[in-house]
Motif scaffolding. Structure first.
Motif, PDB file in Angstrom:
ATOM      1  N   GLN A   1      99.164  52.662 138.680  1.00 43.24           N
ATOM      2  CA  GLN A   1      99.885  53.510 137.731  1.00 43.24           C
ATOM      3  C   GLN A   1     101.370  53.121 137.638  1.00 43.24           C
ATOM      4  OE1 GLN A   1      97.996  56.014 136.050  1.00 43.24           O
ATOM      5  NE2 GLN A   1      99.825  55.871 134.764  1.00 43.24           N
ATOM      6  N   ILE A   2     101.813  52.876 136.402  1.00 39.47           N
ATOM      7  CA  ILE A   2     103.251  52.634 136.175  1.00 39.47           C
ATOM      8  C   ILE A   2     103.805  53.850 135.431  1.00 39.47           C
ATOM      9  CG2 ILE A   2     104.982  51.177 135.036  1.00 39.47           C
ATOM     10  CD1 ILE A   2     103.009  48.864 135.169  1.00 39.47           C
ATOM     11  N   TYR A   3     104.938  54.335 135.854  1.00 40.35           N
ATOM     12  CA  TYR A   3     105.608  55.453 135.166  1.00 40.35           C
ATOM     13  C   TYR A   3     106.965  54.956 134.652  1.00 40.35           C
ATOM     14  CZ  TYR A   3     102.143  58.069 137.832  1.00 40.35           C
ATOM     15  OH  TYR A   3     100.969  58.511 138.367  1.00 40.35           O
ATOM     16  N   SER A   4     107.281  55.366 133.430  1.00 38.31           N
ATOM     17  CA  SER A   4     108.593  54.961 132.886  1.00 38.31           C
ATOM     18  C   SER A   4     109.098  56.016 131.911  1.00 38.31           C
ATOM     19  CB  SER A   4     108.472  53.622 132.166  1.00 38.31           C
ATOM     20  OG  SER A   4     107.596  53.753 131.066  1.00 38.31           O
ATOM     21  N   LYS A   5     110.371  55.882 131.541  1.00 33.21           N
ATOM     22  CA  LYS A   5     110.960  56.817 130.565  1.00 33.21           C
ATOM     23  C   LYS A   5     110.428  56.474 129.169  1.00 33.21           C
ATOM     24  CE  LYS A   5     114.835  56.034 132.936  1.00 33.21           C
ATOM     25  NZ  LYS A   5     116.218  55.770 133.222  1.00 33.21           N
ATOM     26  N   PRO A   6     110.407  57.443 128.258  1.00 31.12           N
ATOM     27  CA  PRO A   6     109.817  57.178 126.930  1.00 31.12           C
ATOM     28  C   PRO A   6     110.534  56.080 126.139  1.00 31.12           C
ATOM     29  CG  PRO A   6     110.245  59.521 127.232  1.00 31.12           C
ATOM     30  CD  PRO A   6     110.861  58.833 128.390  1.00 31.12           C
ATOM     31  N   ASP A   7     111.823  55.870 126.436  1.00 27.02           N
ATOM     32  CA  ASP A   7     112.554  54.868 125.650  1.00 27.02           C
ATOM     33  C   ASP A   7     112.545  53.489 126.308  1.00 27.02           C
ATOM     34  OD1 ASP A   7     114.096  55.595 127.764  1.00 27.02           O
ATOM     35  OD2 ASP A   7     115.977  55.795 126.655  1.00 27.02           O
ATOM     36  N   THR A   8     111.610  53.296 127.235  1.00 29.88           N
ATOM     37  CA  THR A   8     111.560  51.999 127.931  1.00 29.88           C
ATOM     38  C   THR A   8     111.175  50.879 126.964  1.00 29.88           C
ATOM     39  OG1 THR A   8     110.890  53.143 129.924  1.00 29.88           O
ATOM     40  CG2 THR A   8     110.441  50.779 129.857  1.00 29.88           C
ATOM     41  N   ASN A   9     111.862  49.762 127.105  1.00 25.29           N
ATOM     42  CA  ASN A   9     111.574  48.583 126.290  1.00 25.29           C
ATOM     43  C   ASN A   9     110.137  48.111 126.570  1.00 25.29           C
ATOM     44  OD1 ASN A   9     111.362  45.858 125.450  1.00 25.29           O
ATOM     45  ND2 ASN A   9     113.592  45.648 125.520  1.00 25.29           N
ATOM     46  N   LYS A  10     109.344  47.997 125.500  1.00 25.49           N
ATOM     47  CA  LYS A  10     107.927  47.644 125.665  1.00 25.49           C
ATOM     48  C   LYS A  10     107.753  46.229 126.215  1.00 25.49           C
ATOM     49  CE  LYS A  10     105.698  50.828 122.494  1.00 25.49           C
ATOM     50  NZ  LYS A  10     106.856  51.710 122.302  1.00 25.49           N
ATOM     51  N   GLU A  11     108.718  45.359 125.894  1.00 26.96           N
ATOM     52  CA  GLU A  11     108.625  43.983 126.406  1.00 26.96           C
ATOM     53  C   GLU A  11     108.774  43.969 127.928  1.00 26.96           C
ATOM     54  OE1 GLU A  11     111.211  41.170 124.476  1.00 26.96           O
ATOM     55  OE2 GLU A  11     110.644  41.948 122.508  1.00 26.96           O
TER      56      GLU A  11
ATOM     57  N   LYS B   1     112.470  62.751 139.539  1.00 25.58           N
ATOM     58  CA  LYS B   1     113.637  62.478 140.379  1.00 25.58           C
ATOM     59  C   LYS B   1     113.905  60.972 140.427  1.00 25.58           C
ATOM     60  CE  LYS B   1     115.545  63.348 144.926  1.00 25.58           C
ATOM     61  NZ  LYS B   1     115.210  63.441 146.334  1.00 25.58           N
ATOM     62  N   LEU B   2     112.814  60.188 140.593  1.00 22.63           N
ATOM     63  CA  LEU B   2     112.970  58.732 140.682  1.00 22.63           C
ATOM     64  C   LEU B   2     113.553  58.148 139.384  1.00 22.63           C
ATOM     65  CD1 LEU B   2     109.634  57.649 142.414  1.00 22.63           C
ATOM     66  CD2 LEU B   2     111.924  57.475 143.368  1.00 22.63           C
ATOM     67  N   LEU B   3     112.991  58.603 138.251  1.00 18.05           N
ATOM     68  CA  LEU B   3     113.364  58.000 136.967  1.00 18.05           C
ATOM     69  C   LEU B   3     114.688  58.525 136.421  1.00 18.05           C
ATOM     70  CD1 LEU B   3     109.868  57.943 135.229  1.00 18.05           C
ATOM     71  CD2 LEU B   3     111.079  56.013 136.204  1.00 18.05           C
ATOM     72  N   PHE B   4     114.899  59.852 136.563  1.00 22.15           N
ATOM     73  CA  PHE B   4     116.070  60.442 135.909  1.00 22.15           C
ATOM     74  C   PHE B   4     117.269  60.652 136.832  1.00 22.15           C
ATOM     75  CE2 PHE B   4     112.457  61.661 133.243  1.00 22.15           C
ATOM     76  CZ  PHE B   4     112.852  61.078 132.046  1.00 22.15           C
ATOM     77  N   GLU B   5     117.008  60.843 138.135  1.00 22.12           N
ATOM     78  CA  GLU B   5     118.144  61.061 139.043  1.00 22.12           C
ATOM     79  C   GLU B   5     118.500  59.785 139.780  1.00 22.12           C
ATOM     80  OE1 GLU B   5     117.682  64.494 141.596  1.00 22.12           O
ATOM     81  OE2 GLU B   5     116.790  65.621 139.926  1.00 22.12           O
ATOM     82  N   GLU B   6     117.480  59.110 140.280  1.00 20.84           N
ATOM     83  CA  GLU B   6     117.772  57.894 141.055  1.00 20.84           C
ATOM     84  C   GLU B   6     117.822  56.660 140.163  1.00 20.84           C
ATOM     85  OE1 GLU B   6     115.493  57.616 144.668  1.00 20.84           O
ATOM     86  OE2 GLU B   6     115.498  59.787 144.911  1.00 20.84           O
ATOM     87  N   LYS B   7     117.620  56.873 138.828  1.00 18.99           N
ATOM     88  CA  LYS B   7     117.838  55.833 137.810  1.00 18.99           C
ATOM     89  C   LYS B   7     116.959  54.591 137.985  1.00 18.99           C
ATOM     90  CE  LYS B   7     121.347  58.158 135.994  1.00 18.99           C
ATOM     91  NZ  LYS B   7     121.133  58.963 134.831  1.00 18.99           N
ATOM     92  N   TYR B   8     115.740  54.793 138.471  1.00 15.21           N
ATOM     93  CA  TYR B   8     114.811  53.663 138.485  1.00 15.21           C
ATOM     94  C   TYR B   8     114.303  53.451 137.062  1.00 15.21           C
ATOM     95  CZ  TYR B   8     114.616  53.283 143.542  1.00 15.21           C
ATOM     96  OH  TYR B   8     114.944  53.068 144.854  1.00 15.21           O
ATOM     97  N   ASP B   9     114.063  52.192 136.688  1.00 20.42           N
ATOM     98  CA  ASP B   9     113.514  51.932 135.366  1.00 20.42           C
ATOM     99  C   ASP B   9     112.010  52.166 135.357  1.00 20.42           C
ATOM    100  OD1 ASP B   9     115.895  50.813 133.872  1.00 20.42           O
ATOM    101  OD2 ASP B   9     115.889  49.552 135.670  1.00 20.42           O
ATOM    102  N   PHE B  10     111.382  51.846 136.475  1.00 20.52           N
ATOM    103  CA  PHE B  10     109.931  52.054 136.590  1.00 20.52           C
ATOM    104  C   PHE B  10     109.603  52.639 137.960  1.00 20.52           C
ATOM    105  CE2 PHE B  10     110.434  48.344 133.803  1.00 20.52           C
ATOM    106  CZ  PHE B  10     109.721  48.768 132.682  1.00 20.52           C
ATOM    107  N   ALA B  11     108.551  53.463 137.968  1.00 20.42           N
ATOM    108  CA  ALA B  11     107.976  53.890 139.244  1.00 20.42           C
ATOM    109  C   ALA B  11     106.545  53.339 139.250  1.00 20.42           C
ATOM    110  CB  ALA B  11     107.979  55.401 139.350  1.00 20.42           C
ATOM    111  N   LEU B  12     106.183  52.706 140.365  1.00 20.14           N
ATOM    112  CA  LEU B  12     104.877  52.039 140.417  1.00 20.14           C
ATOM    113  C   LEU B  12     104.101  52.577 141.613  1.00 20.14           C
ATOM    114  CD1 LEU B  12     102.923  49.615 139.856  1.00 20.14           C
ATOM    115  CD2 LEU B  12     104.516  48.199 141.155  1.00 20.14           C
ATOM    116  N   HIS B  13     102.909  53.127 141.345  1.00 21.87           N
ATOM    117  CA  HIS B  13     102.112  53.630 142.470  1.00 21.87           C
ATOM    118  C   HIS B  13     100.951  52.687 142.713  1.00 21.87           C
ATOM    119  CE1 HIS B  13     100.371  56.261 145.345  1.00 21.87           C
ATOM    120  NE2 HIS B  13      99.215  56.213 144.692  1.00 21.87           N
TER     121      HIS B  13
END
Lengths: 289, 386
Positions: free
Chosen positions: B118-128, B87-99
């Motif tokens: 723990q960092i969570y991100s979408k698979p196409d996140t820029n590695k830089e 929900k955070l990444l795909f609906e609320e459009k956060y680039d990263f979720a950090l726990h």
């Protein structure tokens, strides 16, 4: 003589195209150069215009040697190719202005010469329109107009009436004939249309298999000789209809009255001595590449 | 005569609408798009900061962490109550979720081997960007632990807060004069300018191939006119068109790009040298175009062969992808592209403050390239006579 060619040879990639060809063209003549496709006409005209180099032989044009007096020959010659050799995105005037400048004309002389060429070829209506928008006939006339800019003593015309309507064709042939008469310009004319050659030329040469196989003065029969074979039910009649069909029409009317039927009609020897028939008999009838 | 040759060539160029679009509109569009698209790659901030959702209970420790991480201009950090990652990444459009564990400092101090952030991100996140976030988290936590240690040791911890500003970068320029920083427009303008200069191939091949096919060239050769005015009459108008491209694209970089939100192009290099570089590029492009026009039977063939080769030159030469992000072996291949020689010369002048000695080798390559293709064109034309 305006052109004297002796033992001219040319080959491309070891394939001989012209083989020891010799030819003379008289000053002030309209010379018809005939030959089937691939006979070497274009190669010969290209060598005469110094577009390609010959392998051997000698060429003299108006007394100038083609090797040592290249510039002098170019000044008195004009080459009018079969293609529309001008810029379609420029107007007729702009094309004439550019080519006139290449011939070394400038200022008032350039203007006068452009005006003369426009008038001679009947292009007055078209001078400011883009050449690419012209009909085939007008394009051909512009092609010729460009070739007249340097008031040449000799003009090479390579099939100048291909793909145009009969009116434009007649106009162009008359322009050429007129140039020859009034300015005594020597014309070297290549064409596949035998009637044009018959109409224009006072001398012809037939080029085939790398050589000139016939060169002669104009001696074409002006009158067509057509013999009609009429096949009836029990007999057949031959009738000369060269001059008119009046006699034939009267004969048909008579047959109708007598209730007789014509089974078939055949021309036996239409113009058997025509240039076309002589051309075909000399060059054989097989298709060329 | 020369005047009329130039007049004719200019008339033909300015009536070839398609070629003009390629020569002027294409580079203008590329400069605008790429200057804006690459803007972030050259700056220290992002136009739109990356959104980070911090999932942790609201405690003073966590609030401090959030505040310090937010100092980084790359990130906009928001404390959120525990929610589904998708929900955070795909609906609320956060680039990263950090726990982050509320007792994270304590666990680190106790050297708890099971402790992770723990960092969570979408698979196409820029590695830089991911790397920047990781380093920023480590930096904030390290500083906090160091601060606690300094306080416990009764030492002055004020320098810790200023550490970031004590690390200073200074760009070093070859001419010691420049005060500009490299921007995307500084890369885009020379790159797409050189690319478009090579597309002079289109009007040259359109004119030349048509002259060949329509018999116009044969007619011209049958006229008593020497090769020199014809050749210079062919080269000079296209050279002038190339220089008009240079002036317009530079003006665009200086005035138009800033109007649409990009950086302004700053030229502090020697103007004479810039003209010299663009002249060499132009001559190389024209001679190459003459060769392509010579070997082509139709305008379609010329534009497709020449177009494909130009695109390969551009891809290899650092036009489409800046050279510095290419791997080493690609950078080595890139050294063989004439567009790379032109681009490197202009970048030396525009960005690095170089002088003639820095670009002389590239100019020599460009002129050699031009000489080879001019010679090949001449041989091909000569071969046609035999």
């Amino acid at each position: 003589m305006s052109i004297i060619i002796n033992n001219l040879s040319k080959s491309y990639n070891n394939k001989l195209v012209l083989d020891n060809l010799s030819l003379t063209i008289n000053k002030g003549s309209v010379f018809g150069l005939l030959g089937p496709n691939g006979a070497g006409k274009t190669t010969l005209v290209s060598i005469l215009n110094q577009l390609i180099n010959k392998d051997s032989g000698s060429i003299e044009i108006f007394g100038f040697n083609i090797e040592t007096n290249s510039c002098e020959i170019k000044q008195i010659s004009s080459y009018i190719p079969q293609t529309y050799a001008f810029y379609p995105n420029l107007s007729a005037f702009e094309n004439l202005e550019f080519f006139g400048a290449l011939y070394g004309l400038k200022g008032e002389l350039l203007k006068q010469q452009i005006a003369y060429c426009i008038e001679t070829t009947g292009l007055t209506k078209f001078i400011h329109a883009k050449a690419g928008t012209f009909s085939g006939g007008v394009k051909r006339r512009l092609n010729i107009a460009i070739g007249l800019l340097n008031s040449p003593k000799i003009i090479y015309l390579d099939e100048p009436t291909v793909g145009i309507d009969p009116q434009s064709r007649k106009y162009i042939l008359d322009v050429i004939k007129n140039l020859n008469k009034t300015k005594e310009t020597t014309i070297v004319y290549t064409s596949h249309y035998m009637d044009e050659i018959e109409y224009l030329c006072d001398e012809i040469a037939i080029l085939d298999h790398k050589k000139i196989i016939l060169q002669e003065k104009h001696s074409f029969p002006l009158k067509k000789q057509s013999l009609l074979k009429i096949q009836l039910e029990k007999s057949s009649i031959q009738m000369d209809v060269s001059d008119s069909y009046d006699e034939f029409m009267a004969f048909v009317a008579n047959l109708k009255q007598e209730n007789k039927k014509i089974l078939s009609l055949d021309f036996l020897n239409e113009n058997s001595n025509s240039l076309e028939n002589r051309f075909l008999s000399l060059t054989k009838e097989e298709l060329r590449d | 005569m020369f005047y009329y040759i130039l007049k004719k060539e200019f008339r033909l160029i300015f009536r070839d609408i398609h070629a003009l679009l390629v020569l002027f509109l294409m580079p203008a569009a590329f400069i605008l798009i790429m200057s804006l698209a690459l803007k972030n790659s050259y700056s220290n901030t992002l136009e739109v900061p990356l959104k980070v959702a911090l999932t942790a209970p609201e405690t003073p420790e966590i609030n401090l962490f959030l505040k310090e991480l937010s100092h980084n201009a790359y990130f906009e950090v928001t404390l959120v109550s525990k929610s589904s990652l998708k929900k955070l990444l795909f609906e609320e459009k956060y680039d990263f979720a950090l726990h982050l564990d509320e007792n994270y400092k304590e666990k680190i101090n106790k050297n708890d081997k099971t402790f992770t952030i723990q960092i969570y991100s979408k698979p196409d996140t820029n590695k830089e960007y991911l790397s920047i976030l990781k380093h920023s988290i480590v930096e904030v936590i390290s500083k906090n632990i160091m601060k606690d240690y300094f306080i416990a040791s009764k030492k002055d911890a004020s320098l810790l807060g200023k550490l970031d500003s004590t690390v200073v970068n200074t760009y070093v320029y070859k001419n010691n004069k420049q005060e500009t920083t490299p921007t995307s427009v500084q890369q885009s303008v020379p790159a797409w300018l050189i690319f478009s200069m090579f597309f002079i191939l289109i009007p040259i091949s359109n004119t030349f191939v048509n002259e060949k096919n329509f018999g116009t060239l044969a007619r011209i050769r049958s006229i008593n006119v020497s090769v020199f005015p014809l050749l210079t009459g062919k080269i000079l108008p296209y050279f002038i068109i190339n220089q008009i491209q240079v002036v317009l694209m530079l003006l665009m970089g200086i005035f138009l790009v800033p109007l649409v939100g990009g950086d302004a192009l700053i030229i502090q290099g020697n103007y004479f040298l810039i003209f010299f570089v663009t002249s060499c590029v132009s001559i190389a492009a024209i001679c190459f175009a003459l060769f392509i026009a010579n070997i082509s039977k139709t305008t379609e063939e010329a534009t497709s062969i020449g177009g494909v080769i130009n695109i390969i030159f551009a891809a290899l030469g650092g036009i489409m992808v800046p050279k510095f992000i290419m791997p080493e072996f690609m950078q080595q291949i890139s050294a063989y592209s004439p567009m790379s020689w032109g681009l490197e010369s202009l970048l030396e002048l525009f960005v690095r403050g170089g002088n003639f000695s820095d670009i002389s080798v590239y100019l020599l390559y460009l002129l050699l390239f031009a000489a080879v293709f001019l010679l090949l064109s001449y041989i091909l034309l000569k071969k046609g006579r035999n």
